[in-house]
Design an enzyme around this catalytic site. Structure first.
Site, PDB file in Angstrom:
ATOM      1  CD1 TRP A  74      -2.690   1.577   0.510  1.00 17.59           C
ATOM      2  CD2 TRP A  74      -2.042   1.827   2.645  1.00 17.59           C
ATOM      3  NE1 TRP A  74      -3.431   2.589   1.066  1.00 17.59           N
ATOM      4  CE2 TRP A  74      -3.059   2.764   2.365  1.00 17.59           C
ATOM      5  CE3 TRP A  74      -1.488   1.796   3.918  1.00 17.59           C
ATOM      6  CZ2 TRP A  74      -3.530   3.664   3.318  1.00 17.59           C
ATOM      7  CZ3 TRP A  74      -1.960   2.689   4.870  1.00 17.59           C
ATOM      8  CH2 TRP A  74      -2.967   3.611   4.571  1.00 17.59           C
ATOM      9  CG  ASP A 128      -2.104  -2.377   7.416  1.00 17.48           C
ATOM     10  OD1 ASP A 128      -3.206  -2.300   7.991  1.00 17.48           O
ATOM     11  OD2 ASP A 128      -1.720  -1.560   6.560  1.00 17.48           O
ATOM     12  CE  LYS A 141     -10.181   0.210   2.882  1.00 18.68           C
ATOM     13  NZ  LYS A 141      -9.851   0.965   1.731  1.00 18.68           N
TER      14      LYS A 141
HETATM   15  C1  LIG Z   1      -3.346  -2.106   3.557  1.00 20.00           C
HETATM   16  C2  LIG Z   1      -4.078  -0.934   4.105  1.00 20.00           C
HETATM   17  N1  LIG Z   1      -3.753  -0.491   5.317  1.00 20.00           N
HETATM   18  C3  LIG Z   1      -4.377   0.556   5.871  1.00 20.00           C
HETATM   19  C4  LIG Z   1      -5.370   1.220   5.198  1.00 20.00           C
HETATM   20  C5  LIG Z   1      -5.951   2.394   5.925  1.00 20.00           C
HETATM   21  O1  LIG Z   1      -7.259   2.611   5.815  1.00 20.00           O
HETATM   22  P1  LIG Z   1      -8.024   3.653   6.729  1.00 20.00           P
HETATM   23  O2  LIG Z   1      -7.053   4.642   7.248  1.00 20.00           O
HETATM   24  O3  LIG Z   1      -9.033   4.241   5.821  1.00 20.00           O
HETATM   25  O4  LIG Z   1      -8.633   2.839   7.801  1.00 20.00           O
HETATM   26  C6  LIG Z   1      -5.732   0.813   3.917  1.00 20.00           C
HETATM   27  C7  LIG Z   1      -6.758   1.523   3.140  1.00 20.00           C
HETATM   28  O5  LIG Z   1      -6.887   1.423   1.957  1.00 20.00           O
HETATM   29  C8  LIG Z   1      -5.081  -0.314   3.359  1.00 20.00           C
HETATM   30  O6  LIG Z   1      -5.399  -0.790   2.158  1.00 20.00           O
END
Ligand SMILES: Cc1ncc(COP(=O)(O)O)c(C=O)c1O
Length: 427
Positions: free
Chosen positions: A146, A230, A267
């Protein structure tokens, strides 16, 4: 500088103290979303951002979330007071229990948890905390990962060198497990941190098998690597919250590894804009847990004081009520089921068109994304067909629906044939 007050130069726009700054690059995903919005074509498809869309291509508020929002709104006892620094207790405990699968009292005493600004804030807090407490020389991230992982570690742990372990095999559109293990075996050093995606790897959609996870855990033990999970897609990927937490729980169950987890509820609850997340640390004993937690709370106080209450209240309400939790699990099945159906529909349409290449990986991959294997040139050609995905070939499958999947397949077929280059032929 020796000026008297009266002599100070008159400030004009051209004397800004910030003129030396370079302009930072914009985020490619948000840039693509605005290109898509400006595209006047009637038939177009956006496969860019990682958010769930329903069959009509619209944002979907989970029915269970809608229901609970009404209950909270009608509850006169609800107020808007500050939360404690570690967050809403009911939420933090439910988040922990969801992730670790109702841990035993002995395990619970070794887990420190606090609420964060969603998954991004949890990764940030973890990066900064590990930077300060363990001072690792390196962090190993998957190639690719990511995009924000790089930026977060850049700002929160600037002295920690970012290294990449092989992950994606472009020739077969599958996991390069031997490359990953060989690189880590040869180059990782005791004390290095290794970042692992708990499930539904972003951007590739490719996860290790359970047997492979066991070997990764062996390697962490043997080489004294510190695992940083993560977990952004628990339940969203397979539809089963336990299945998607299997890797994290396996690492914990071994009883030999200390580790941390960044957890997002964006999500799986569709609460993207509410910024609901948690950070967990699993230590060898309760004393270490208490010390680590005190440092995390200290950091939290300086960075955000205390986290936002609204989304956390919704999640806690649902997870603490067996009936609502069961309803939410149905919502998860709807989202993960629709994504699986769209993977199969795209694969089927490409097969029908006899598009050159092997497209099996589209159905084999997991979660929100598919690393399609399309080259940058093909992706740019697709934009002329009004289909938008990242130049890496990553497509957000939830942007597909029954109305546009054939159009997308036809456009892919056209650009693949025109380029004479097809993905995964080596598979
Ligand atoms: C691998 C991964 N980690 C963390 C996040 C963080 O998402 P958020 O800050 O919206 O909870 C995302 C969002 O796309 C992700 O794909």
């Amino acid at each position: 500088m020796g000026y008297t007050r009266e002599e100070l130069p008159v400030r004009t726009k051209s004397t800004s103290l910030f003129n030396h700054l370079d302009t930072m690059p914009g985020d490619p995903i948000f840039g693509l979303m605005s290109l898509y919005a400006k595209d006047p074509a009637e038939e177009k498809a956006s496969l860019t951002i990682g958010v769930y869309r329903d069959e009509q291509g619209k944002p979907w508020v989970l029915p269970t979330v809608r229901k609970v929002e009404k209950m909270i709104a009608e509850d006169v006892a609800t107020n808007h007071e500050y939360l404690p620094m570690e967050g809403l207790h009911a939420f933090v405990e439910s988040a922990r229990d969801l992730l670790f699968g109702n841990p035993s009292p002995a395990l619970t005493s070794r887990i420190g948890s606090l609420q964060t600004i969603s998954g991004t804030g949890a990764v940030h807090l973890g990066a900064r905390f590990l930077n300060d407490s363990l001072q690792p020389k390196r962090i190993w991230v998957s190639d690719p990962t990511w995009g924000n992982h790089h930026a977060i570690f850049d700002i929160a742990a600037p002295a920690v060198e970012q290294k990449m372990y092989p992950y994606y095999d472009a020739a077969t559109c599958s996991l390069n497990f031997s490359g990953m293990m060989e690189t880590l075996e040869e180059q990782a050093q005791p004390g290095d941190v290794i970042l692992l995606h708990a499930c539904a790897h972003n951007p590739t959609g490719i996860d290790p098998t359970k047997e492979q996870w066991k070997l990764i855990a062996d390697l962490c033990e043997r080489k004294h690597l510190f695992p940083f999970f993560d977990s952004a897609y628990q339940g969203f990927a397979s539809g089963d919250v336990d299945e998607d937490a299997w890797a994290v729980r396996h690492f914990v169950d071994r009883g030999t590894l200390e580790l941390v987890v960044a957890q997002s509820f964006s999500k799986n609850f569709g609460l993207y804009g509410q910024r609901v997340g948690a950070f967990h640390i699993v230590t060898a004993d309760e004393q270490a847990r208490d010390k680590a937690l005190s440092h995390l709370i200290y950091l939290q106080r300086a960075e955000i004081s205390n986290p936002p209450v609204y989304g956390a209240r919704i999640v806690a309400f649902i997870l603490q009520n067996a009936e609502l939790k069961a309803e939410w699990e149905q919502d998860l099945l709807i989202m993960s089921g629709r994504i699986k159906t769209m993977r199969a529909a795209l694969f089927g349409a490409l097969q029908e068109l006899k598009t050159p290449g092997n497209w099996q990986h589209i159905v084999d991959q997991n979660g929100m994304f598919s690393y399609t294997g399309l080259s940058e040139k093909q992706v740019l050609a697709l934009r002329k067909e009004h289909i938008y995905l990242l130049t890496s070939g990553r497509a957000s499958i939830s942007g597909l629906n029954r109305d546009n999947v054939k159009m997308v397949a036809k456009a892919i077929d056209k650009v693949v044939r025109a380029s004479g280059d097809a993905p995964a032929v080596a598979a």
